[in-house]
Design a protein around this motif. Structure first.
Motif, mmCIF file in Angstrom:
data_model
loop_
_atom_site.group_PDB
_atom_site.id
_atom_site.type_symbol
_atom_site.label_atom_id
_atom_site.label_comp_id
_atom_site.label_asym_id
_atom_site.label_seq_id
_atom_site.Cartn_x
_atom_site.Cartn_y
_atom_site.Cartn_z
ATOM 1 N N PRO A 153 0.820 -1.216 0.000
ATOM 2 C CA PRO A 153 0.000 0.000 0.000
ATOM 3 C C PRO A 153 0.856 1.269 0.000
ATOM 4 C CG PRO A 153 0.112 -0.905 2.195
ATOM 5 C CD PRO A 153 0.832 -1.881 1.308
ATOM 6 N N GLN A 154 0.228 2.354 -0.426
ATOM 7 C CA GLN A 154 0.830 3.674 -0.256
ATOM 8 C C GLN A 154 0.460 4.169 1.139
ATOM 9 O OE1 GLN A 154 0.139 6.392 -3.676
ATOM 10 N NE2 GLN A 154 -1.044 4.689 -4.527
ATOM 11 N N ILE A 155 1.432 4.697 1.855
ATOM 12 C CA ILE A 155 1.205 5.166 3.227
ATOM 13 C C ILE A 155 1.377 6.682 3.267
ATOM 14 C CG2 ILE A 155 1.895 4.972 5.639
ATOM 15 C CD1 ILE A 155 0.726 2.402 4.493
ATOM 16 N N SER A 156 0.448 7.365 3.876
ATOM 17 C CA SER A 156 0.552 8.821 4.014
ATOM 18 C C SER A 156 1.706 9.170 4.947
ATOM 19 C CB SER A 156 -0.754 9.395 4.563
ATOM 20 O OG SER A 156 -0.610 10.779 4.854
ATOM 21 N N SER A 157 2.428 10.199 4.580
ATOM 22 C CA SER A 157 3.558 10.627 5.412
ATOM 23 C C SER A 157 3.100 11.344 6.666
ATOM 24 C CB SER A 157 4.483 11.543 4.606
ATOM 25 O OG SER A 157 3.780 12.706 4.182
ATOM 26 N N THR A 158 1.837 11.755 6.701
ATOM 27 C CA THR A 158 1.293 12.442 7.882
ATOM 28 C C THR A 158 0.478 11.454 8.702
ATOM 29 O OG1 THR A 158 1.132 14.456 6.556
ATOM 30 C CG2 THR A 158 -0.004 14.443 8.684
ATOM 31 N N TYR A 159 0.911 11.224 9.917
ATOM 32 C CA TYR A 159 0.230 10.294 10.824
ATOM 33 C C TYR A 159 -0.662 11.066 11.795
ATOM 34 C CZ TYR A 159 2.912 6.041 9.705
ATOM 35 O OH TYR A 159 3.431 4.936 9.110
ATOM 36 N N HIS A 160 -1.740 10.424 12.199
ATOM 37 C CA HIS A 160 -2.501 10.924 13.342
ATOM 38 C C HIS A 160 -1.779 10.525 14.621
ATOM 39 C CE1 HIS A 160 -6.189 12.475 11.496
ATOM 40 N NE2 HIS A 160 -6.062 11.511 10.605
ATOM 41 N N LYS A 161 -1.967 11.309 15.660
ATOM 42 C CA LYS A 161 -1.323 10.996 16.936
ATOM 43 C C LYS A 161 -2.020 9.843 17.645
ATOM 44 C CE LYS A 161 0.314 15.716 17.687
ATOM 45 N NZ LYS A 161 0.229 16.922 18.548
ATOM 46 N N LYS A 162 -3.268 9.599 17.279
ATOM 47 C CA LYS A 162 -4.028 8.529 17.929
ATOM 48 C C LYS A 162 -4.791 7.744 16.873
ATOM 49 C CE LYS A 162 -4.496 10.990 22.320
ATOM 50 N NZ LYS A 162 -5.430 11.572 23.292
ATOM 51 N N THR A 163 -5.696 6.891 17.322
ATOM 52 C CA THR A 163 -6.459 5.999 16.447
ATOM 53 C C THR A 163 -7.201 6.771 15.358
ATOM 54 O OG1 THR A 163 -6.790 4.484 18.293
ATOM 55 C CG2 THR A 163 -8.281 4.263 16.439
ATOM 56 N N VAL A 164 -7.192 6.207 14.151
ATOM 57 C CA VAL A 164 -7.994 6.767 13.062
ATOM 58 C C VAL A 164 -9.428 6.281 13.239
ATOM 59 C CG1 VAL A 164 -8.308 6.894 10.578
ATOM 60 C CG2 VAL A 164 -5.997 6.826 11.527
ATOM 61 N N TYR A 165 -10.341 7.220 13.473
ATOM 62 C CA TYR A 165 -11.746 6.863 13.697
ATOM 63 C C TYR A 165 -12.513 6.634 12.390
ATOM 64 C CZ TYR A 165 -11.681 8.139 18.660
ATOM 65 O OH TYR A 165 -11.434 8.185 20.000
ATOM 66 N N ARG A 166 -12.322 7.530 11.425
ATOM 67 C CA ARG A 166 -13.172 7.497 10.238
ATOM 68 C C ARG A 166 -12.389 7.990 9.026
ATOM 69 N NH1 ARG A 166 -17.124 4.502 10.523
ATOM 70 N NH2 ARG A 166 -18.044 5.589 12.298
ATOM 71 N N LEU A 167 -12.710 7.422 7.879
ATOM 72 C CA LEU A 167 -12.174 7.861 6.593
ATOM 73 C C LEU A 167 -13.339 8.211 5.677
ATOM 74 C CD1 LEU A 167 -9.484 5.084 6.051
ATOM 75 C CD2 LEU A 167 -9.025 7.451 6.683
ATOM 76 N N ALA A 168 -13.138 9.208 4.811
ATOM 77 C CA ALA A 168 -14.198 9.604 3.888
ATOM 78 C C ALA A 168 -13.567 10.250 2.663
ATOM 79 C CB ALA A 168 -15.174 10.580 4.560
ATOM 80 N N TRP A 169 -14.132 9.942 1.495
ATOM 81 C CA TRP A 169 -13.710 10.591 0.249
ATOM 82 C C TRP A 169 -14.622 11.781 -0.010
ATOM 83 C CZ3 TRP A 169 -9.375 9.143 -2.324
ATOM 84 C CH2 TRP A 169 -8.841 7.886 -2.035
#
Length: 1503
Positions: free
Chosen positions: A461-477
């Motif tokens: 996969p392609q991984i975003s260089s910007t991480y969240h500091k905690k759990t990812v709750y939701r994704l949306a396009w």
């Protein structure tokens, strides 16, 4: 018996010698976590035609810890019996047909590690534990035998298939023993050869040793005595035994000789196919199966998941055959734990295997090929998402670090699942498919990672260089917003990926360049809307289907609606007041496009709200509005709502997932619960509707399961309440309890774990201790996988525990050590008097020199001579120099260099004896202060006194010493003291940052406030940071102080209101009012009043509304509501009145009518007297819009909305605005009518229209729109009076008693709805006929005659025609929807069964509409084609469009229903109804009564 829902089960348990087994006839079971899942294999499994013949048919639930063993009874007549062992210490016997426990025992005192049902004794179950104890349990006689052969850990045991008393036991250290249980466990053979764990034992299926032609002398090992020589007996004569060990060998043993005769070394095979991390080094598990019909062959596992079929006849060649040589990637990709044979009903010989790759595979022993694979889940099912492009592809985000993509429409395989693990390495908590790019799947993880997978390829996969500091709750396009949308059309993507993380930030990622920086949308929101206050913590994001509007859910329960492209804030929904977990927009492809503006939301407060944002989205107002009233309220869940999904097949149908362990389907428009699914054993985390099957829903939970279930198969319609909810909670608690690992000391950071994570604390311990698939080194992963399955360490009986139960182990040991050290230091002084303590001498600074000066007289004389020689000699010779160097203590009397050597020797002695402080003092005497400080800093031995004298060495040395000491104090966790030292060298910012980073916010603020400028941004940042932490931990009042300190009164008021109780809301409203936040103050004051309204504290509610002048109109509404409730309560019997109501003094009087009392209170108490005041209050109240009522609207909410309309009507009357008064009064009547509350409707008539509607006609004049509303109001008034007359005239028991009952039960809700014709006719026919004629006075009174003659107003032919066309449209839409659902079902079942020809639409349409309504025989004979239905629908809609708006604008009572009621009155009371009116009613029924709803009633009436 209804079929089980299709299940994606939990993974089979790892590292168990026997935790799967199969029974003759086709039932296979495997242990997964605390239960056993049953799979029916074979032709009779009931699988879909064309699909592999297996189906998950149930679960054995009862253990509270991990199931460590599972075995079937292989005796004819009891194939339905099986046994399980568990870490909870029990062995249970089950009946798989009833899935119930037959019996159980708890004989073992230690963890059970092996279990087997004897193949020769039908009621014998043998089990062994990790301390070497074996128990034999006889089921039929409930008897047991204790055997203790070896004090070793048992790994596996297998009963002999040839002799009922022989049991082979394998131990952890490689020893194998064969015991005779009839002789109290006497050892028959002790087989030595393996040097590591015994994983599996298999007896040769044939008795005797003639099946293998082995040259025993040539192939045997050296003859090592294995215990005493045993004479040949029938017990030991002729029997082979195979054992598999962790030492990578398989050994074949001869029971007649008691020694090994063959050794098979596992080959190292090149890994073929399979998705596995090449850097992972796997541990070996060697399991065996000796085929019953092939005694010269043996099946074994291998290093990487391969299965080998060994040829035992050619032992010298070590010949083996690899399973599945033709198909690439069909083998397991990780080590195999269990093998068990199964013979199906049609005689097929199968082999089932369980593996670390979380697959259960079935092999055909005739071809050695894989028949089918059952995938499983090794973690919580966090997220479910159907692909909008590849229909039927369901992506599942799992806590085992893998993404599953399930092709749910596969005909050949019901479990066509692909695994994606590369680059994940953490729990997958969020998934979202690209709306129009095939195979593009976005995922988010527990560690804040966001990535994109191409599921159509094998690329990482392609991984975003910007991480969240905690759990990812939701994704949306969604569409790009600035700054990403500012490029040209070719420079920016049409859709960007938005991610919402646990830290409360929403990031916008560029899918074309994930390596670039992601943008925080908060900056754009703040700039566009000029927001001054702190933005809320975001927890949810959802884009509307057209991509023009975005909804953000927040931790404080609010929902914000933004408009693209610049994210202008359109409105804020203040409804939940707790963390928002789910937001979904209604789809846009339904039969009612206006529903696309519906937005459903769920939060931690268990109530689902549906809001209609159509007005907001179409108004384009300049300033954002605040919504505080829902369009629909869905109540019933008892815990937090975690996921929502609209049905793509229906209008307004919603499914919700909840922590109460159930999924609920709602009719959101009617606020009605429809179906409740209770199949999960845990808390539900996600739910999604099938895109192809209207009845099919998929749900995932923390029980490691994903279920596919049908709405029509559910036994319950609403979530469990009371005892049922408690039972579900007990069922959930039967899952594995979190256990701390043995190997790691409990110095975990659990106390500081954020509770805003998507899971919970139990899951974080339980699931973190399991391995992340292919994510960590295999050895570590397997150790972690095994540790949770071990039992908790037993507490030593005599051990004293001095801390509380909740304290961690680290704290316990820390306290114990400190107490011990303190006691050791303090005990000796207690025994000595104070005088002795005062006489104690200080330690000498020069102890070595002093001791040398106390030597013999000869040595002292020698010192004097050397000293004299040194002082008087002009040049020292070598002998004197050597003497001075040896006698360093003479440096006290010679030169400085010698003194320095003496000090170095003394200092070295101090360090060796553990007194560095004396060494430091010596160095100070020497004058080398800088060296002292450097040495002390290097060893971490700086002290306050050393730093205090550091200025002697210079300013720069002092600065350096203070910084070094501050670092040393930080290592010693003395942060406050370290900050104080930093302040001493004027490093204020560093001191503040040190305190802040270590959560000493109070101290940091005190320092910053005292030493920094009042407007320094650091101080504000401190307040905001501390306030956020306090808010997260629920300390709202202190958090509000922090926000006030940061001059953010808005945030202070918002955080105070989060508590949600009346006192907090009132304080928050007062605070917002003081700070000038008038809009916020008004909304909070209104919320406070509504909370007080729930407990009937009318006085407090009025006081709360009085906090803000803009709520004057609401005060009028609440005043009317209080008087109306008091009026209704006075009609109740005294014993049922509510004693808790707190009324005003003016509400207790009963003089005058209700309208007069309301008007008097408005004038005297609220000072609303003049028409101008009424007009001002009217304008404020007209801005508040409440949704229409349904039959499920709560009674209190209905009362409030009705009183709002009545207040508008009264204010309009007092302002002489009759054209507004009539529609408002009609709206109040319509709310009562649509909710089915006739009691309330009649009370409105008696209070506000005591003399009818004639006076309103005079006031209105010729206003067209108001006239139409008046006609509707008049019709509803006559409609109510008509029912009153009918109930009074029919039967000896007047129906008016029902009204009294309903009025008395104000709190219980609504009376029966008698508005529909279906209820009317049976109600009429059910009236008992009076044996005496009706009361002539009532029947012939002028009032009755006048009312019945007024019923002509109800016989409006135009309204009857309009209503008929509307009913026709509704019936056609219902028929079409049913046809579409049935057609979709037939399409899915086309290849599965021979059904009706789908090319024959007449057959389909002839049957389908008849199912739900059960029409007449004549209707069944008339098939209706799809084109005909479409034509009818178009024609009816065109006819409806021809009616004038004055007719369609306002509802009208059902004309045909009124005709039926009038004809019933005429039939039961002859002469009461004018014959002309009866004739008119019959003509209307004949002309318009052809729709399905009235056809039966008309036929009944005419016959």
């Amino acid at each position: 018996m209804k079929p089980e829902p299709r299940t994606l089960p939990p993974s089979p348990n790892w590292y168990c010698a026997r935790c799967s087994d199969a029974a003759p006839g086709g039932i296979f079971g495997f242990a997964a976590r605390t239960s056993v899942f049953l799979v029916h294999v074979g032709p009779g499994a009931g699988a879909s035609p064309g699909a592999p013949p297996f189906r998950v048919v149930g679960e054995l639930v009862g253990h509270t810890e991990r199931v460590s063993g599972f075995t079937f009874s292989h005796h004819p007549g009891q194939y339905n019996l099986c046994a399980t062992s568990s870490d909870d210490g029990t062995v249970k016997i089950w009946d798989v047909e009833t899935k119930a426990v037959v019996t159980e025992h708890s004989l073992h005192q230690h963890t059970i590690s092996a279990l087997h049902w004897s193949p020769t004794v039908k009621d014998l179950i043998v089990s062994g534990d990790e301390k070497g104890v074996v128990f034999c349990y006889w089921l039929n006689r409930n008897d047991s035998q204790h055997i203790f052969t070896e004090p070793r850990t048992i790994f596996c045991l297998t009963c002999s298939p040839h002799h009922e008393d022989l049991v082979a036991i394998g131990y952890k250290d490689g020893i194998v023993v064969i015991i005779d249980i009839s002789k109290k466990g006497e050892v028959i053979h002790r087989l030595r050869g393996h040097d590591d764990e015994i994983h599996s034992i298999a007896w040769c299926p044939l008795f005797g040793e003639d099946c293998l032609s082995i040259n025993q002398e040539e192939n045997s090992e050296p003859d090592i005595p294995n215990g005493k020589l045993i004479a040949e007996t029938p017990i030991t004569k002729g029997c082979y035994l195979a054992t598999g060990s962790k030492d990578q060998t398989i050994r074949i043993w001869s029971c007649s000789r008691g020694r090994g005769i063959m050794v098979l070394k596992l080959p190292f095979l090149k890994r073929r196919g399979g998705g596995v991390d090449p850097t992972v080094k796997e541990r070996l598990w060697l399991t065996l199966h000796w085929p019953k019909n092939q005694p010269t062959q043996l099946v074994s596992s291998c290093f990487g998941g391969e299965l080998l079929l060994w040829d035992l006849t050619q032992s010298w060649r070590r010949k083996y055959t690899l399973f599945s040589t033709s198909a690439e990637g069909q083998n397991h990709s990780r080590i195999v734990f269990n093998l068990c044979p199964l013979k199906t009903e049609d005689g097929k010989q199968l082999l089932l295997s369980t593996s670390m790759d979380r697959d259960v595979k079935c092999w055909d022993m005739a071809t050695l090929e894989c028949c089918w694979t059952l995938p499983s889940l090794g973690g919580f099912a966090y997220s479910l998402a159907f692909s909008p492009v590849d229909v039927g592809c369901l992506a599942i985000g799992v806590g085992d670090g893998m993404i599953r993509v399930w092709n749910t429409l596969s005909i050949k395989n019901n479990y066509d699942v692909k695994n994606f693990w590369q680059g994940v390495k953490s729990k997958v908590t969020a998934l979202c498919w690209h709306p129009n790019k095939e195979g593009c799947l976005a995922f988010g993880t527990d560690d804040g990672k966001v990535g994109l997978y191409d599921t159509c390829s094998n690329k990482p996969p392609q991984i975003s260089s910007t991480y969240h500091k905690k759990t990812v709750y939701r994704l949306a396009w969604g569409p790009p917003v600035p700054p990403m949308s500012l490029g040209g059309e070719g420079d920016r993507p049409s859709l960007t990926l938005y991610s919402c993380g646990g830290e409360g930030i929403v990031l916008q990622h560029n899918p074309w360049k994930l390596s670039g920086e992601a943008f925080d949308i908060n900056k754009l929101v703040r700039d566009t809307n000029s927001i001054r206050y702190k933005l809320p913590v975001h927890t949810e994001i959802s884009w509307k289907g057209d991509g023009k509007v975005m909804a953000l859910g927040n931790e404080d329960g609010s929902i914000e609606i933004f408009q693209v492209p610049n994210l202008k804030l359109l409105c804020t929904i203040q409804q939940h007041h707790k963390l928002v977990n789910a937001i979904v927009w209604h789809h846009e492809h339904g039969s009612r496009p206006e529903l696309s503006c519906l937005i459903a939301s769920g939060s931690n407060n268990a109530v689902i709200y549906v809001h209609n944002l159509r007005t907001v989205l179409e108004s384009n107002s300049e300033s954002p509005v605040t919504i505080t009233e829902p369009f629909r309220t869905l109540s019933g869940h008892t815990a937090k709502v975690t996921s929502l999904a609209w049905s793509p097949h229906h209008d307004g149908r919603l499914v919700s997932a909840c922590y109460d362990g159930t999924a609920q389907v709602w009719d959101a428009l009617r606020e009605e619960p429809l179906f409740n699914f209770r199949g999960h054993r845990g808390r539900l985390l996600c739910v999604v509707w099938s895109p192809v099957d209207p009845e099919c829903i998929y749900s995932g939970a923390d029980d490691f399961c994903v279920y596919r279930w049908l709405t029509s198969m559910q036994d319950h319609s609403r979530p469990p309440q009371g005892k049922k909810c408690i039972e579900l909670e007990k069922k959930r608690l039967s899952q594995p309890k979190p256990k701390l690992k043995k190997k790691k000391k409990p110095t975990l950071r659990l106390p500081v774990k954020q509770d805003s994570s998507i899971g919970n604390e139990e899951e974080s311990i339980r699931e973190n201790s399991g391995p992340i698939e292919n994510g960590v080194s295999d050895q570590d992963g397997e150790e972690e996988a095994q540790e949770p399955e071990l039992p908790p360490s037993p507490v030593v009986a005599g051990e004293a525990v001095s801390c509380t139960a909740v304290s961690m182990g680290f704290e316990k040991s820390k306290v114990t050590v400190s107490n011990k050290a303190t006691s050791l230091k303090k005990e000796p002084p207690k025994e000595k008097p104070d005088a002795l303590l005062k006489k104690r001498k200080a330690r000498s600074m020069l102890p070595l020199s002093t001791s040398l000066d106390h030597r013999s007289k000869e040595e002292l004389h020698r010192d004097c001579l050397i000293l004299a020689t040194a002082t008087h000699a002009k040049e020292l010779n070598e002998d004197v120099s050597a003497d001075l160097e040896e006698r360093f203590h003479l440096g006290l009397f010679t030169d400085r260099a010698t003194l320095y050597r003496m000090m170095e020797a003394e200092g070295k002695g101090h360090l060796e004896s553990g007194h560095p402080e004396l060494f430091h003092q010596l160095m100070l005497w020497k004058g080398d202060l800088k060296g002292v400080l450097e040495a002390a800093a290097e060893r971490g031995e700086l002290t306050d006194s050393l730093v205090a004298v550091a200025p002697v060495a210079g300013y720069s040395v002092w600065l350096w010493a203070v910084e070094a000491f501050a670092k040393q104090l930080c290592f010693q966790d003395q942060y406050v003291k370290a900050a104080s030292y930093l302040l001493s060298i004027h490093k204020v910012y560093e001191a503040v940052e040190l305190l802040k980073s270590n959560h000493f916010y109070r101290e940091a603020i005190a320092v910053a406030k005292a030493r920094l400028r009042p407007d320094d941004p650091v101080l504000k940042d401190l307040y905001l940071s501390w306030g956020s932490i306090l808010e997260r931990d629920g300390h709202y009042a202190i958090a509000a102080k922090c926000y006030l300190g940061a001059t953010s009164a808005y945030d202070a008021a918002k955080v105070l209101a989060r508590k949600g109780d009346a006192a907090s809301l009132r304080t928050a409203a007062e605070l917002a009012s003081i700070a000038g936040e008038s809009e916020l103050a008004a909304s909070l004051a209104l919320r406070c009043a509504q909370e007080l309204l729930l407990v009937k504290n009318w006085v407090g509610a009025q006081e709360a509304l009085g906090l803000h002048e803009s709520l004057q109109g609401q005060r009028l509404v609440f005043c009317l509501l209080e008087l109306l409730c008091r009026h209704l309560e006075e009609k109740q019997p005294p014993e049922v009145r509510s004693p808790s109501s707190v009324y005003h003094q003016w509400a207790t009087g009963s003089e005058g009518t209700l309208v007069q009392r309301v008007t008097d209170v408005w004038r005297s108490t609220l000072s609303v007297d003049t028409p101008e005041q009424c007009r001002a209050a009217l304008q404020k109240l007209q801005d508040v819009k409440y949704p229409s009522a349904t039959s499920n609207t709560p009674f209190r909410q209905l009362l409030l909305h009705v009183c709002h309309d009545l207040t508008l009507a009264m204010l309009s009357q007092q302002a002489a605005s009759w054209e507004e008064a009539v529609p408002a009064l009609l709206q109040a009547v319509l709310r009562s009518y649509t909710s089915g509350n006739f009691t309330l409707m009649q009370e409105i008539y008696s209070a506000f229209l005591p003399d009818g509607c004639d006076h309103l006609r005079d006031k209105l004049g010729d206003l067209s729109l108001a006239t139409a509303a008046f006609k509707s109001l008049e019709a509803f008034f006559i409609y109510g009076q008509l029912y009153e007359v009918w109930w009074a005239l029919c039967g000896p028991v007047p129906e008016s008693s029902i009204w009294v009952k309903s009025t008395a039960s104000e709190e219980q809700g609504e009376p029966e709805d008698s508005t529909s014709a279906k209820d009317t006719e049976p109600g009429a026919t059910a009236q008992p006929q009076s044996s005496q004629p009706p009361d002539p006075g009532l029947k012939l009174s002028a009032e009755t005659e006048h009312l019945l003659s007024a019923c002509r107003e109800l016989f409006s032919e135009r309204h009857a025609s309009l209503q008929t066309f509307q009913r026709t449209v509704a019936e056609i839409q219902e028929t079409l929807a049913e046809m579409i659902r049935q057609h979709q079902k037939s399409q899915l079942c086309k290849a599965m069964a021979d059904g009706p020809n789908r090319d024959d639409p007449s057959q389909e349409t002839e049957q389908l509409p008849s199912q739900p309504q059960s029409p007449s025989r004549e209707e069944r004979k008339t098939p209706v084609s799809l084109p005909e239905l479409t034509r009818r629908l178009t024609e009816a809609n065109e006819r409806i469009a021809e009616f004038p708006e004055s007719i369609k604008a306002w509802p009208f009572p059902d004309v045909l229903e009124c005709c039926l009621v009038l004809l019933h009155i005429g039939s039961q009371c002859p002469g009461a109804v004018n014959p002309e009116m009866q004739q008119q009613a019959q003509e209307l029924l004949q002309k318009y009564g052809h729709t399905r709803a009235y056809r039966r009633h008309c036929q009944t009436l005419h016959t």
